[in-house]
Design a protein around this motif. Structure first.
Motif, short mmCIF file in Angstrom:
data_model
loop_
_atom_site.label_atom_id
_atom_site.label_comp_id
_atom_site.label_asym_id
_atom_site.label_seq_id
_atom_site.Cartn_x
_atom_site.Cartn_y
_atom_site.Cartn_z
N PRO A 57 0.49 -0.96 -0.03
CA PRO A 57 0.19 -0.08 -0.14
C PRO A 57 0.78 1.39 -0.01
O PRO A 57 0.14 2.09 -0.46
CB PRO A 57 -0.53 -0.44 1.07
N LEU A 58 2.18 1.47 0.18
CA LEU A 58 3.30 2.83 0.18
C LEU A 58 3.13 2.44 -0.61
O LEU A 58 2.81 3.64 -1.15
CB LEU A 58 4.23 2.11 1.33
N ARG A 59 3.86 1.93 -1.24
CA ARG A 59 4.23 1.59 -3.19
C ARG A 59 2.80 2.57 -3.72
O ARG A 59 3.50 2.95 -4.75
CB ARG A 59 4.72 0.75 -3.72
N LEU A 62 2.71 6.38 -3.26
CA LEU A 62 3.78 6.88 -3.41
C LEU A 62 3.78 6.79 -5.55
O LEU A 62 3.64 7.72 -5.74
CB LEU A 62 5.19 6.42 -3.23
N ALA A 63 3.04 6.08 -6.00
CA ALA A 63 3.06 6.30 -7.01
C ALA A 63 2.07 6.61 -7.52
O ALA A 63 1.54 7.17 -8.67
CB ALA A 63 3.03 4.33 -7.72
N ALA A 64 0.59 7.18 -6.93
CA ALA A 64 -0.48 7.65 -7.49
C ALA A 64 0.04 9.49 -6.71
O ALA A 64 -0.26 9.83 -7.42
CB ALA A 64 -1.79 7.30 -6.26
N PRO A 71 10.79 9.95 -4.19
CA PRO A 71 10.53 10.27 -3.27
C PRO A 71 11.32 11.12 -2.16
O PRO A 71 12.88 10.96 -2.36
CB PRO A 71 10.29 9.35 -2.77
N VAL A 72 11.15 11.90 -1.19
CA VAL A 72 12.00 13.01 -0.09
C VAL A 72 11.14 11.47 1.23
O VAL A 72 10.43 12.01 1.59
CB VAL A 72 11.48 14.60 -0.57
N ILE A 73 11.89 11.34 1.90
CA ILE A 73 11.86 9.74 2.96
C ILE A 73 12.75 10.80 4.54
O ILE A 73 13.87 11.06 4.11
CB ILE A 73 12.31 8.83 2.66
N ARG A 74 12.11 10.92 5.36
CA ARG A 74 12.94 11.48 6.95
C ARG A 74 12.99 10.29 7.68
O ARG A 74 12.02 10.09 7.76
CB ARG A 74 12.86 12.14 7.49
N LEU A 91 11.82 0.84 -2.61
CA LEU A 91 11.25 1.64 -2.66
C LEU A 91 12.03 1.85 -4.52
O LEU A 91 13.01 1.61 -4.17
CB LEU A 91 10.64 2.88 -2.24
N PRO A 92 11.19 2.61 -5.21
CA PRO A 92 11.91 3.31 -5.59
C PRO A 92 12.75 4.34 -6.12
O PRO A 92 12.01 5.05 -4.90
CB PRO A 92 10.09 3.56 -7.60
#
Length: 310
Positions: A57-59, A62-64, A71-74, A91-92
Protein backbone atom coordinates in the motif's frame (compact mmCIF):
# COMPACT_ATOMS: atom_id res chain seq x y z
CA UNK A 1 19.21 -0.80 26.57
CA UNK A 2 22.58 -2.33 27.27
CA UNK A 3 23.50 -3.43 30.76
CA UNK A 4 26.94 -4.85 31.52
CA UNK A 5 27.33 -8.02 33.57
CA UNK A 6 30.42 -8.83 35.63
CA UNK A 7 31.90 -12.30 36.13
CA UNK A 8 29.55 -12.96 39.05
CA UNK A 9 26.56 -12.18 36.83
CA UNK A 10 25.64 -8.95 38.60
CA UNK A 11 23.84 -6.33 36.56
CA UNK A 12 26.06 -3.32 37.27
CA UNK A 13 25.02 -0.76 34.68
CA UNK A 14 21.34 0.23 34.58
CA UNK A 15 20.84 2.67 31.73
CA UNK A 16 17.83 3.64 29.66
CA UNK A 17 15.86 0.70 28.27
CA UNK A 18 16.19 1.56 24.55
CA UNK A 19 19.69 1.03 23.29
CA UNK A 20 19.15 2.67 19.95
CA UNK A 21 17.99 6.21 20.63
CA UNK A 22 19.31 9.36 22.33
CA UNK A 23 16.44 11.74 21.65
CA UNK A 24 16.19 14.26 24.41
CA UNK A 25 19.68 15.29 25.50
CA UNK A 26 18.62 18.93 25.80
CA UNK A 27 15.83 18.08 28.23
CA UNK A 28 17.55 15.13 29.95
CA UNK A 29 21.26 15.73 30.40
CA UNK A 30 21.74 12.23 31.78
CA UNK A 31 20.33 10.49 28.71
CA UNK A 32 22.69 7.69 27.61
CA UNK A 33 24.63 7.60 24.38
CA UNK A 34 24.59 4.33 22.52
CA UNK A 35 27.26 2.46 20.66
CA UNK A 36 27.00 1.78 16.92
CA UNK A 37 28.04 -1.79 17.77
CA UNK A 38 24.71 -2.43 19.50
CA UNK A 39 22.79 -1.02 16.57
CA UNK A 40 24.79 -3.19 14.18
CA UNK A 41 24.06 -6.22 16.35
CA UNK A 42 20.30 -5.72 16.10
CA UNK A 43 20.10 -4.54 12.48
CA UNK A 44 19.56 -7.99 10.94
CA UNK A 45 16.86 -8.89 13.48
CA UNK A 46 15.05 -5.63 12.79
CA UNK A 47 15.27 -6.19 9.04
CA UNK A 48 13.89 -9.71 9.34
CA UNK A 49 11.07 -8.55 11.62
CA UNK A 50 9.68 -5.56 9.69
CA UNK A 51 6.35 -6.26 8.00
CA UNK A 52 6.92 -6.32 4.21
CA UNK A 53 3.16 -6.44 3.51
CA UNK A 54 2.92 -2.76 4.48
CA UNK A 55 5.11 -1.85 1.53
CA UNK A 56 2.49 -2.68 -1.12
CA UNK A 57 0.00 0.00 0.00
CA UNK A 58 2.89 2.41 0.55
CA UNK A 59 4.27 1.87 -2.94
CA UNK A 60 0.78 2.23 -4.41
CA UNK A 61 0.30 5.51 -2.57
CA UNK A 62 3.66 6.91 -3.69
CA UNK A 63 2.96 5.84 -7.29
CA UNK A 64 -0.42 7.59 -7.21
CA UNK A 65 0.95 10.89 -5.95
CA UNK A 66 4.09 10.61 -8.13
CA UNK A 67 6.26 13.11 -6.22
CA UNK A 68 8.29 15.27 -8.58
CA UNK A 69 11.93 14.17 -8.71
CA UNK A 70 11.27 11.03 -6.68
CA UNK A 71 10.38 10.61 -3.00
CA UNK A 72 11.92 12.66 -0.22
CA UNK A 73 12.09 10.46 2.90
CA UNK A 74 12.79 11.64 6.45
CA UNK A 75 14.14 9.03 8.89
CA UNK A 76 13.51 10.10 12.50
CA UNK A 77 15.93 8.83 15.14
CA UNK A 78 17.94 7.26 12.35
CA UNK A 79 20.71 5.81 14.54
CA UNK A 80 23.29 4.36 12.15
CA UNK A 81 20.89 4.40 9.19
CA UNK A 82 19.54 0.85 9.31
CA UNK A 83 16.04 1.87 8.25
CA UNK A 84 17.38 3.54 5.13
CA UNK A 85 19.44 0.51 4.23
CA UNK A 86 16.37 -1.71 4.58
CA UNK A 87 13.80 0.50 2.86
CA UNK A 88 15.68 2.33 0.11
CA UNK A 89 16.07 -0.80 -2.03
CA UNK A 90 12.37 -1.60 -1.66
CA UNK A 91 11.05 1.71 -3.03
CA UNK A 92 11.52 3.31 -6.46
CA UNK A 93 14.00 6.09 -7.03
CA UNK A 94 15.55 8.48 -7.28
CA UNK A 95 15.31 8.97 -3.51
CA UNK A 96 16.52 11.72 -1.21
CA UNK A 97 16.84 10.65 2.44
CA UNK A 98 17.05 13.22 5.23
CA UNK A 99 18.43 11.59 8.38
CA UNK A 100 17.42 12.99 11.78
CA UNK A 101 19.02 12.16 15.13
CA UNK A 102 20.01 13.97 18.30
CA UNK A 103 23.34 12.13 18.59
CA UNK A 104 25.93 13.73 16.26
CA UNK A 105 28.18 10.67 16.24
CA UNK A 106 25.40 8.31 15.18
CA UNK A 107 24.20 10.86 12.64
CA UNK A 108 27.64 11.13 11.07
CA UNK A 109 27.87 7.34 10.95
CA UNK A 110 24.47 7.13 9.26
CA UNK A 111 25.19 9.86 6.71
CA UNK A 112 28.46 8.18 5.72
CA UNK A 113 26.76 4.84 5.03
CA UNK A 114 25.81 3.39 1.66
CA UNK A 115 22.14 3.42 0.62
CA UNK A 116 20.36 1.97 -2.38
CA UNK A 117 20.24 1.56 -5.21
CA UNK A 118 16.48 2.02 -5.31
CA UNK A 119 14.20 -0.84 -6.35
CA UNK A 120 14.24 0.39 -9.95
CA UNK A 121 17.99 1.02 -9.93
CA UNK A 122 17.61 4.75 -9.32
CA UNK A 123 20.09 6.68 -7.16
CA UNK A 124 19.69 7.20 -3.42
CA UNK A 125 21.26 10.12 -1.59
CA UNK A 126 21.38 10.82 2.14
CA UNK A 127 22.01 13.95 4.18
CA UNK A 128 22.10 14.61 7.92
CA UNK A 129 19.97 17.00 9.96
CA UNK A 130 20.71 17.03 13.69
CA UNK A 131 17.96 18.00 16.10
CA UNK A 132 15.14 16.95 18.39
CA UNK A 133 12.84 14.73 16.36
CA UNK A 134 9.92 15.44 18.69
CA UNK A 135 9.77 19.05 17.52
CA UNK A 136 9.09 18.57 13.81
CA UNK A 137 6.07 20.49 12.59
CA UNK A 138 4.04 20.47 9.37
CA UNK A 139 5.98 23.32 7.79
CA UNK A 140 9.23 21.41 8.27
CA UNK A 141 7.70 18.36 6.57
CA UNK A 142 6.62 20.35 3.51
CA UNK A 143 7.80 18.51 0.41
CA UNK A 144 8.37 15.28 2.33
CA UNK A 145 6.99 12.17 0.61
CA UNK A 146 7.38 9.79 3.56
CA UNK A 147 8.29 9.93 7.23
CA UNK A 148 9.91 6.81 8.68
CA UNK A 149 11.21 5.66 12.06
CA UNK A 150 12.32 2.38 13.58
CA UNK A 151 12.25 1.51 17.29
CA UNK A 152 11.33 5.10 18.13
CA UNK A 153 7.57 5.32 18.65
CA UNK A 154 7.58 3.68 22.09
CA UNK A 155 10.12 6.25 23.33
CA UNK A 156 7.70 9.12 22.75
CA UNK A 157 4.97 10.58 24.95
CA UNK A 158 1.29 10.71 24.05
CA UNK A 159 1.63 14.45 23.39
CA UNK A 160 4.64 13.93 21.11
CA UNK A 161 2.85 11.22 19.14
CA UNK A 162 -0.18 13.48 18.76
CA UNK A 163 2.03 16.30 17.51
CA UNK A 164 3.73 13.93 15.07
CA UNK A 165 0.37 12.85 13.68
CA UNK A 166 -0.68 16.49 13.43
CA UNK A 167 2.49 17.40 11.54
CA UNK A 168 2.01 14.53 9.08
CA UNK A 169 -1.63 15.47 8.55
CA UNK A 170 -0.74 19.09 7.96
CA UNK A 171 1.95 18.17 5.44
CA UNK A 172 -0.15 15.40 3.80
CA UNK A 173 2.75 13.04 4.53
CA UNK A 174 2.44 9.28 5.13
CA UNK A 175 4.32 7.66 8.02
CA UNK A 176 5.91 4.21 8.31
CA UNK A 177 6.79 3.55 11.97
CA UNK A 178 8.34 0.15 12.60
CA UNK A 179 9.56 -2.11 15.46
CA UNK A 180 7.46 -0.66 18.31
CA UNK A 181 7.32 -2.87 21.39
CA UNK A 182 4.00 -4.33 22.55
CA UNK A 183 4.92 -5.56 26.02
CA UNK A 184 4.80 -9.24 25.08
CA UNK A 185 7.83 -11.52 25.33
CA UNK A 186 8.00 -15.31 25.05
CA UNK A 187 10.98 -17.30 26.34
CA UNK A 188 11.49 -21.02 25.77
CA UNK A 189 12.19 -22.75 28.08
CA UNK A 190 10.04 -20.80 30.52
CA UNK A 191 11.21 -19.69 33.96
CA UNK A 192 9.05 -18.81 36.99
CA UNK A 193 10.55 -15.30 37.11
CA UNK A 194 9.77 -14.47 33.46
CA UNK A 195 6.44 -12.75 34.10
CA UNK A 196 7.73 -10.64 36.98
CA UNK A 197 10.73 -9.42 34.99
CA UNK A 198 8.48 -8.70 32.01
CA UNK A 199 6.02 -6.67 34.10
CA UNK A 200 8.80 -4.61 35.66
CA UNK A 201 10.35 -4.00 32.24
CA UNK A 202 7.04 -2.80 30.83
CA UNK A 203 6.61 -0.45 33.79
CA UNK A 204 10.11 0.90 33.07
CA UNK A 205 9.11 1.57 29.48
CA UNK A 206 6.15 3.60 30.72
CA UNK A 207 8.26 5.54 33.21
CA UNK A 208 8.55 9.29 33.63
CA UNK A 209 12.00 10.56 32.60
CA UNK A 210 13.06 14.18 32.15
CA UNK A 211 9.47 15.20 32.89
CA UNK A 212 8.16 13.01 30.05
CA UNK A 213 5.94 9.93 30.51
CA UNK A 214 6.93 7.45 27.82
CA UNK A 215 4.29 5.41 26.02
CA UNK A 216 6.27 2.18 25.88
CA UNK A 217 3.98 -0.75 24.95
CA UNK A 218 1.00 1.59 24.48
CA UNK A 219 2.63 3.50 21.63
CA UNK A 220 1.14 1.70 18.64
CA UNK A 221 -2.43 1.93 19.95
CA UNK A 222 -2.02 5.61 20.81
CA UNK A 223 -0.39 6.42 17.46
CA UNK A 224 -3.01 4.54 15.44
CA UNK A 225 -5.76 6.51 17.16
CA UNK A 226 -3.93 9.82 16.69
CA UNK A 227 -3.47 9.31 12.95
CA UNK A 228 -7.02 7.97 12.51
CA UNK A 229 -8.49 11.06 14.22
CA UNK A 230 -6.89 13.10 11.47
CA UNK A 231 -8.42 11.04 8.68
CA UNK A 232 -5.45 8.79 7.89
CA UNK A 233 -5.90 5.22 6.74
CA UNK A 234 -3.96 3.22 9.33
CA UNK A 235 -2.52 -0.27 8.83
CA UNK A 236 -0.70 -2.26 11.54
CA UNK A 237 1.10 -5.56 11.20
CA UNK A 238 3.17 -7.68 13.61
CA UNK A 239 6.97 -7.47 13.40
CA UNK A 240 8.36 -9.82 16.06
CA UNK A 241 11.98 -10.56 16.74
CA UNK A 242 12.40 -14.35 16.65
CA UNK A 243 15.74 -15.07 18.29
CA UNK A 244 17.30 -18.51 18.31
CA UNK A 245 20.72 -20.09 18.62
CA UNK A 246 22.00 -18.24 15.55
CA UNK A 247 21.32 -14.88 17.24
CA UNK A 248 22.93 -15.76 20.58
CA UNK A 249 24.99 -12.55 20.77
CA UNK A 250 21.94 -10.36 20.25
CA UNK A 251 19.84 -12.45 22.63
CA UNK A 252 22.46 -12.13 25.38
CA UNK A 253 22.65 -8.33 25.02
CA UNK A 254 18.87 -8.07 24.91
CA UNK A 255 18.64 -10.18 28.08
CA UNK A 256 21.08 -7.94 29.93
CA UNK A 257 19.12 -4.86 28.97
CA UNK A 258 15.73 -6.45 29.70
CA UNK A 259 16.73 -7.61 33.17
CA UNK A 260 18.69 -4.44 33.90
CA UNK A 261 15.70 -2.22 33.11
CA UNK A 262 13.43 -4.40 35.24
CA UNK A 263 15.82 -4.04 38.20
CA UNK A 264 16.07 -0.30 37.70
CA UNK A 265 12.29 -0.11 37.92
CA UNK A 266 12.06 -2.55 40.83
CA UNK A 267 15.30 -2.73 42.82
CA UNK A 268 13.77 -5.39 45.05
CA UNK A 269 14.07 -7.83 42.13
CA UNK A 270 17.85 -7.47 41.90
CA UNK A 271 18.92 -10.33 44.17
CA UNK A 272 16.73 -12.89 42.37
CA UNK A 273 17.36 -11.31 38.97
CA UNK A 274 21.12 -11.84 39.22
CA UNK A 275 20.66 -15.59 39.43
CA UNK A 276 17.94 -15.46 36.79
CA UNK A 277 20.18 -13.59 34.36
CA UNK A 278 23.07 -15.98 34.98
CA UNK A 279 20.83 -18.98 34.22
CA UNK A 280 19.42 -17.38 31.11
CA UNK A 281 22.84 -16.39 29.76
CA UNK A 282 24.16 -19.91 30.35
CA UNK A 283 21.23 -21.40 28.43
CA UNK A 284 21.68 -18.84 25.67
CA UNK A 285 25.41 -19.61 25.35
CA UNK A 286 24.57 -23.33 25.07
CA UNK A 287 22.16 -22.62 22.19
CA UNK A 288 19.10 -23.67 24.17
CA UNK A 289 17.16 -20.40 24.50
CA UNK A 290 14.47 -19.17 22.12
CA UNK A 291 13.00 -15.68 22.50
CA UNK A 292 10.14 -13.91 20.72
CA UNK A 293 9.94 -10.16 21.34
CA UNK A 294 6.67 -8.86 19.94
CA UNK A 295 6.50 -5.56 18.04
CA UNK A 296 4.09 -3.91 15.62
CA UNK A 297 4.71 -1.85 12.49
CA UNK A 298 2.35 0.99 11.62
CA UNK A 299 1.64 2.64 8.28
CA UNK A 300 -0.52 5.78 8.18
CA UNK A 301 -1.59 7.03 4.76
CA UNK A 302 -3.38 10.36 4.20
CA UNK A 303 -7.02 9.94 3.31
CA UNK A 304 -7.45 9.34 -0.45
CA UNK A 305 -10.29 11.87 -0.51
CA UNK A 306 -7.93 14.73 0.33
CA UNK A 307 -5.24 14.22 -2.27
CA UNK A 308 -1.62 13.24 -1.98
CA UNK A 309 1.59 14.48 -0.38
CA UNK A 310 2.73 17.92 -1.34
Amino acid sequence: MQAKVNQEGDVNVLQDVKAERHINAERDADAPRYAPEWLALREAADAAARAPELLDPLRAYLAAVAPSGGPVIRDLGCGTGAMGRWLSGRLPGPQRWILHDQDPELLAHAAAGAYGPAADGGPVTAEAEQGDVTRLRAEELAGTSLLTASALLDLLTAEEVDELAEACAGARCPALLTISVLGRVELDPADPLDSEIAAAFDAHQRRVTGGRRLLGPDAVEVAAAAFARRGAVVHTRPSPWRLGADQAALTAEWLRGWVGAACEQRPDLTAHAQDYLRRRLDTCAAGGLRVVVHHDDLLALPSPAAGGCR
